[in-house]
Motif scaffolding. Structure first.
Motif, PDB file in Angstrom:
ATOM      1  N   GLN A 199      18.017   0.140  -1.124  1.00 35.02           N
ATOM      2  CA  GLN A 199      19.287   0.832  -0.892  1.00 35.02           C
ATOM      3  C   GLN A 199      19.202   1.891   0.205  1.00 35.02           C
ATOM      4  OE1 GLN A 199      20.859   2.474  -4.478  1.00 35.02           O
ATOM      5  NE2 GLN A 199      21.352   0.489  -5.376  1.00 35.02           N
ATOM      6  N   LYS A 200      17.967   2.183   0.712  1.00 35.49           N
ATOM      7  CA  LYS A 200      17.735   3.194   1.752  1.00 35.49           C
ATOM      8  C   LYS A 200      18.158   4.586   1.297  1.00 35.49           C
ATOM      9  CE  LYS A 200      18.237  -0.055   5.577  1.00 35.49           C
ATOM     10  NZ  LYS A 200      18.907  -0.351   6.855  1.00 35.49           N
ATOM     11  N   LYS A 201      17.898   4.873  -0.008  1.00 33.28           N
ATOM     12  CA  LYS A 201      18.240   6.174  -0.573  1.00 33.28           C
ATOM     13  C   LYS A 201      17.072   6.801  -1.325  1.00 33.28           C
ATOM     14  CE  LYS A 201      23.206   5.431  -1.040  1.00 33.28           C
ATOM     15  NZ  LYS A 201      24.359   5.439  -1.967  1.00 33.28           N
ATOM     16  N   LEU A 202      15.855   6.353  -1.042  1.00 32.67           N
ATOM     17  CA  LEU A 202      14.694   6.883  -1.743  1.00 32.67           C
ATOM     18  C   LEU A 202      14.492   8.361  -1.415  1.00 32.67           C
ATOM     19  CD1 LEU A 202      12.252   6.285  -3.541  1.00 32.67           C
ATOM     20  CD2 LEU A 202      11.002   5.559  -1.519  1.00 32.67           C
ATOM     21  N   ALA A 203      14.632   8.734  -0.143  1.00 33.35           N
ATOM     22  CA  ALA A 203      14.469  10.139   0.253  1.00 33.35           C
ATOM     23  C   ALA A 203      15.541  11.022  -0.375  1.00 33.35           C
ATOM     24  CB  ALA A 203      14.503  10.251   1.769  1.00 33.35           C
ATOM     25  N   ASP A 204      16.791  10.524  -0.444  1.00 34.74           N
ATOM     26  CA  ASP A 204      17.886  11.327  -1.022  1.00 34.74           C
ATOM     27  C   ASP A 204      17.662  11.586  -2.500  1.00 34.74           C
ATOM     28  OD1 ASP A 204      20.232   9.476   1.018  1.00 34.74           O
ATOM     29  OD2 ASP A 204      19.077  11.282   1.479  1.00 34.74           O
ATOM     30  N   TYR A 205      17.244  10.538  -3.232  1.00 31.45           N
ATOM     31  CA  TYR A 205      17.033  10.700  -4.673  1.00 31.45           C
ATOM     32  C   TYR A 205      15.884  11.659  -4.962  1.00 31.45           C
ATOM     33  CZ  TYR A 205      20.099   6.646  -5.235  1.00 31.45           C
ATOM     34  OH  TYR A 205      21.147   5.783  -5.223  1.00 31.45           O
ATOM     35  N   LEU A 206      14.779  11.544  -4.196  1.00 33.76           N
ATOM     36  CA  LEU A 206      13.649  12.450  -4.426  1.00 33.76           C
ATOM     37  C   LEU A 206      14.000  13.884  -4.026  1.00 33.76           C
ATOM     38  CD1 LEU A 206      10.632  10.264  -3.280  1.00 33.76           C
ATOM     39  CD2 LEU A 206      11.341  10.794  -5.586  1.00 33.76           C
TER      40      LEU A 206
ATOM     41  N   GLY B 153       9.614   8.738 -16.318  1.00 34.57           N
ATOM     42  CA  GLY B 153      10.381   9.788 -16.985  1.00 34.57           C
ATOM     43  C   GLY B 153      11.123  10.682 -16.018  1.00 34.57           C
ATOM     44  N   PRO B 154      10.432  11.296 -15.007  1.00 40.98           N
ATOM     45  CA  PRO B 154      11.194  12.111 -14.044  1.00 40.98           C
ATOM     46  C   PRO B 154      12.176  11.316 -13.203  1.00 40.98           C
ATOM     47  CG  PRO B 154       8.873  11.946 -13.416  1.00 40.98           C
ATOM     48  CD  PRO B 154       8.997  11.413 -14.786  1.00 40.98           C
ATOM     49  N   LEU B 155      11.907  10.002 -12.957  1.00 34.66           N
ATOM     50  CA  LEU B 155      12.846   9.209 -12.175  1.00 34.66           C
ATOM     51  C   LEU B 155      14.150   8.953 -12.927  1.00 34.66           C
ATOM     52  CD1 LEU B 155      10.441   6.566 -10.562  1.00 34.66           C
ATOM     53  CD2 LEU B 155      11.414   8.590  -9.491  1.00 34.66           C
TER      54      LEU B 155
ATOM     55  N   GLN C  22       0.828  -1.205   0.000  1.00 39.97           N
ATOM     56  CA  GLN C  22       0.000   0.000   0.000  1.00 39.97           C
ATOM     57  C   GLN C  22       0.869   1.264   0.000  1.00 39.97           C
ATOM     58  OE1 GLN C  22      -3.386   0.320  -0.320  1.00 39.97           O
ATOM     59  NE2 GLN C  22      -3.139  -1.820  -0.870  1.00 39.97           N
ATOM     60  N   PHE C  23       2.045   1.195   0.659  1.00 43.71           N
ATOM     61  CA  PHE C  23       2.953   2.352   0.617  1.00 43.71           C
ATOM     62  C   PHE C  23       3.422   2.615  -0.811  1.00 43.71           C
ATOM     63  CE2 PHE C  23       6.315   5.184   1.395  1.00 43.71           C
ATOM     64  CZ  PHE C  23       7.431   4.724   0.728  1.00 43.71           C
ATOM     65  N   PHE C  24       3.761   1.544  -1.554  1.00 45.99           N
ATOM     66  CA  PHE C  24       4.198   1.744  -2.944  1.00 45.99           C
ATOM     67  C   PHE C  24       3.063   2.286  -3.800  1.00 45.99           C
ATOM     68  CE2 PHE C  24       8.435   0.617  -2.879  1.00 45.99           C
ATOM     69  CZ  PHE C  24       8.667  -0.563  -2.210  1.00 45.99           C
ATOM     70  N   VAL C  25       1.812   1.851  -3.538  1.00 47.39           N
ATOM     71  CA  VAL C  25       0.660   2.351  -4.309  1.00 47.39           C
ATOM     72  C   VAL C  25       0.472   3.846  -4.053  1.00 47.39           C
ATOM     73  CG1 VAL C  25      -1.834   2.198  -4.575  1.00 47.39           C
ATOM     74  CG2 VAL C  25      -0.492   0.111  -4.427  1.00 47.39           C
ATOM     75  N   VAL C  26       0.552   4.259  -2.771  1.00 48.63           N
ATOM     76  CA  VAL C  26       0.394   5.682  -2.437  1.00 48.63           C
ATOM     77  C   VAL C  26       1.541   6.497  -3.031  1.00 48.63           C
ATOM     78  CG1 VAL C  26       0.265   7.316  -0.532  1.00 48.63           C
ATOM     79  CG2 VAL C  26      -0.910   5.139  -0.345  1.00 48.63           C
ATOM     80  N   MET C  27       2.769   5.952  -2.978  1.00 51.20           N
ATOM     81  CA  MET C  27       3.921   6.650  -3.566  1.00 51.20           C
ATOM     82  C   MET C  27       3.745   6.819  -5.067  1.00 51.20           C
ATOM     83  SD  MET C  27       6.728   7.918  -2.402  1.00 51.20           S
ATOM     84  CE  MET C  27       7.698   9.037  -3.403  1.00 51.20           C
ATOM     85  N   GLU C  28       3.184   5.788  -5.734  1.00 46.05           N
ATOM     86  CA  GLU C  28       2.940   5.881  -7.174  1.00 46.05           C
ATOM     87  C   GLU C  28       1.910   6.970  -7.481  1.00 46.05           C
ATOM     88  OE1 GLU C  28       1.902   2.136  -8.778  1.00 46.05           O
ATOM     89  OE2 GLU C  28       1.338   2.925 -10.732  1.00 46.05           O
ATOM     90  N   HIS C  29       0.849   7.075  -6.661  1.00 50.99           N
ATOM     91  CA  HIS C  29      -0.153   8.124  -6.874  1.00 50.99           C
ATOM     92  C   HIS C  29       0.452   9.509  -6.656  1.00 50.99           C
ATOM     93  CE1 HIS C  29      -3.832   5.885  -7.632  1.00 50.99           C
ATOM     94  NE2 HIS C  29      -3.471   5.015  -6.715  1.00 50.99           N
ATOM     95  N   CYS C  30       1.348   9.638  -5.666  1.00 51.31           N
ATOM     96  CA  CYS C  30       2.001  10.933  -5.426  1.00 51.31           C
ATOM     97  C   CYS C  30       2.873  11.328  -6.619  1.00 51.31           C
ATOM     98  CB  CYS C  30       2.840  10.863  -4.159  1.00 51.31           C
ATOM     99  SG  CYS C  30       1.900  10.718  -2.636  1.00 51.31           S
ATOM    100  N   LEU C  31       3.611  10.374  -7.194  1.00 53.15           N
ATOM    101  CA  LEU C  31       4.471  10.679  -8.343  1.00 53.15           C
ATOM    102  C   LEU C  31       3.654  10.941  -9.607  1.00 53.15           C
ATOM    103  CD1 LEU C  31       7.302   8.059  -7.773  1.00 53.15           C
ATOM    104  CD2 LEU C  31       7.491  10.528  -7.512  1.00 53.15           C
TER     105      LEU C  31
END
Length: 600
Positions: A109-116, A67-69, A39-48
């Motif tokens: 990799q625990k770098k999702l926040a850094d990349y965003l 594309g933005p990723l 569900q976290f990945f689904v919400v993250m997908e809707h945010c992106l």
């Protein structure tokens, strides 16, 4: 857009909170089957996906967050390993699947926040993919990055090889975030809760009205700002034009002054000449009059020339302004045409690739057909040769039989005519018998050759039948190709329908908060009723049609059963609800009958 951003922010907070609580209870190690993680990945997908610009192509509209990723690879070289591994996965065929795989790897990799955070810091690059009011372009994006930092505590062990990320349906399951209200007991508490809910509904309705008015005002302010910006641009352009015109006027004034000076000088020269001529030629008055008239004519002609020059200057100024306007319009048209040409070239390249694939397949099929046709023709030539040889053997047999019959007739005649010459005739008969035996041996050998030829004929017939069967198989393959093309068209239609359904789901997400409140109120009102779960119902209770993405599930607030939209489109005010709620057709008729009986 503001309401959608607020809803997505609340959903992200809830999903991260539930994920952290469940991870702490499980020991901070998560798998792909963990429901809060999904569900976290689904919400993250809707945010992106919020505020993504739609890119039109030859097949259809494309709206992907991959594309933005991909920009992270350019901005942060550490993310190149994730991008290459995602592109090298053979199971992923769509941009949505690649984006989901990218999120999985970044979380591991625990770098999702850094990349965003790197993406949000470079908003000038994100403006190509997102609208200005999107979640990633506003302050909520930085808030989400701050929330994602807390996920670095978790250890995620996710496997990408066995999962089908392309066909997953990104629907948020609100049942994980709903609290149970069935443990409350007592009539007083129920009354208090109903009062509180009524007050809450009233306050939320006021907030909705205020938010609508605020949204209208904001749209008006945005429109006024846009008009002001346009007016400022027009004013700047007008000031530039005025400055250019003033410069041209100054140039024209200088030219006019030069022309005036020249004309005055010429007039002074002519006056001096006339004075000298008047002094010298007082006696010859007629000549002076003629010269005076000539000078006046020259002056008139110069005045006419001056007026014509001024008119030509005015015409040149007007032509210059028109040329500038035309040049600006042409520049705008060229820019628009260049953009359309780039898009059309991309579409043409895609179509060319598809056509080349189909052309190669058709060429392979045609080459196989030609080879098989050539083999059939060769086999037919061999059969014709065998048939001609058979005919020749049959003619030889007939000729030998005729010779034998002639020999027998001759022997009979000789026996009748030459009865006394039996010995000589017996010798001749023995010779004839030997010849017959030799002829019979030849006949046997020819019969054996004929049988061998017949066997070869049968073998060639079998091969020709096999080749015909292969031709039929090739025709069947052509039919299968046509059927596959038809199935492709149908799948494209289904994809378009699914995209429309997903757009409708996105519109319904803005109303999810209202539905959650309705569900809470229904849970309170249906303590005595059997409230069915969504997983238990697969078909509508009334029309018995199967539920799907386009045919959604709806609970009846009176009986608690699940129906489709057509069978539960009625709304009535129930005793436990202050406003009209959804009711099925049977309950609607029963409640209307009760109301009519009580009214009578």
């Amino acid at each position: 857009m503001m309401e959608e951003r607020a809803n997505l922010m609340h959903m992200m907070k809830l999903s991260i909170k539930v994920l952290l609580q469940s991870a702490l209870s499980l020991g901070r190690s998560l798998d792909a089957d963990h429901a809060p993680l999904q569900q976290f990945f689904v919400v993250m997908e809707h945010c992106l996906k919020h505020g993504l610009k739609v890119k039109k192509s030859f097949i259809g509209q494309n709206k992907s967050f991959f594309g933005p990723l991909e920009l992270v690879e350019k901005l942060c070289p550490e993310a190149s390993d994730i991008a290459t591994s995602v592109r090298n996965l053979p199971e992923l065929k769509t941009a949505v699947g690649r984006g989901r795989a990218w999120l999985y790897l970044a979380l591991m990799q625990k770098k999702l926040a850094d990349y965003l955070k790197v993406l949000i810091d470079n908003k000038h690059l994100l403006s190509e993919f997102y609208e200005p009011e999107a979640l990633m372009m506003e302050e909520e994006g930085m808030v989400i990055v701050g929330l994602l930092v807390g996920l670095n505590v978790l250890d995620a062990n996710l496997c990408l090889k066995g999962e089908d990320l392309d066909s997953q349906v990104g629907v948020i399951d609100f049942s994980l975030y709903l609290k149970d209200v069935q443990d409350l007991d007592g009539g007083k508490e129920h009354e208090r809760i109903t009062d509180v809910l009524d007050q809450k509904n009233y306050v939320e309705e006021l907030n909705r009205h205020l938010s609508c008015t605020v949204g209208d005002l904001q749209t008006k302010i945005d429109g006024l700002e846009k008009t002001n910006s346009k007016l400022q641009e027009e004013l700047s352009a007008a000031t530039d034009r005025i400055c250019s015109l003033q410069e041209e006027q100054q140039q024209l004034r200088e030219q006019n002054e030069l022309i005036r000076e020249r004309s005055e000088k010429s007039v002074e020269v002519t006056k001096q000449d006339t004075k000298v001529e008047l002094e010298t030629y007082k006696q010859t008055r007629q000549g002076l009059d003629e010269m005076y008239s000539d000078v006046w004519k020259q002056l008139k002609e110069e005045k006419k020339v001056r007026l014509e020059l001024e008119k030509e200057l005015e015409l040149q100024i007007g032509m210059k302004t028109e040329m500038e306007i035309a040049m600006k319009l042409l520049e705008k048209d060229t820019h628009e045409k260049q953009d359309t040409l780039v898009a059309l070239r991309q579409q043409l390249e895609e179509v060319k690739a598809i056509n080349l694939q189909m052309f190669h397949k058709a060429q392979n099929a045609e080459s196989s057909l030609q080879q098989k046709n050539e083999a059939i023709t060769s086999f037919e030539g061999k059969t014709n040769q065998v048939m001609s040889s058979m005919k020749q053997m049959e003619e030889r047999l007939q000729h030998s039989e005729r010779a034998r019959q002639g020999a027998e007739e001759r022997s009979h005649k000789l026996q009748q005519e030459l009865g006394g010459r039996i010995g000589a005739l017996q010798l001749q008969l023995s010779q004839l018998h030997e010849q017959c035996s030799s002829l019979e041996k030849e006949l046997k050998s020819e019969k054996e050759q004929r049988q061998a030829l017949q066997r070869e004929l049968q073998h060639e017939k079998d091969t020709s039948s096999l080749l015909r069967m292969e031709l039929q198989q090739v025709e069947g393959l052509k039919k299968e190709l046509r059927e596959l093309q038809d199935e492709k068209a149908e799948l494209q239609k289904i994809c378009e329908e699914q995209e429309q359904a997903l757009q409708e789901m996105g519109l319904h997400l803005s109303q999810s908060k209202l539905k959650m409140e309705d569900i809470k109120e229904v849970n309170q009102a249906l303590k005595g009723h059997a409230w069915l779960k969504d997983d238990e119902a697969t078909h509508c209770r009334q029309c018995e049609k199967e539920f799907s993405i386009s045919r959604r599930k709806h609970h009846c607030r009176n009986c608690g059963h699940i129906f489709c939209n057509t069978c539960s489109s009625n709304e009535l005010a129930l005793p436990s609800y202050p406003k009209p709620v959804r009711v099925c057709d049977s309950c609607h008729t029963l409640l209307l009958q009760r109301c009519s009986s009580t009214a009578s």
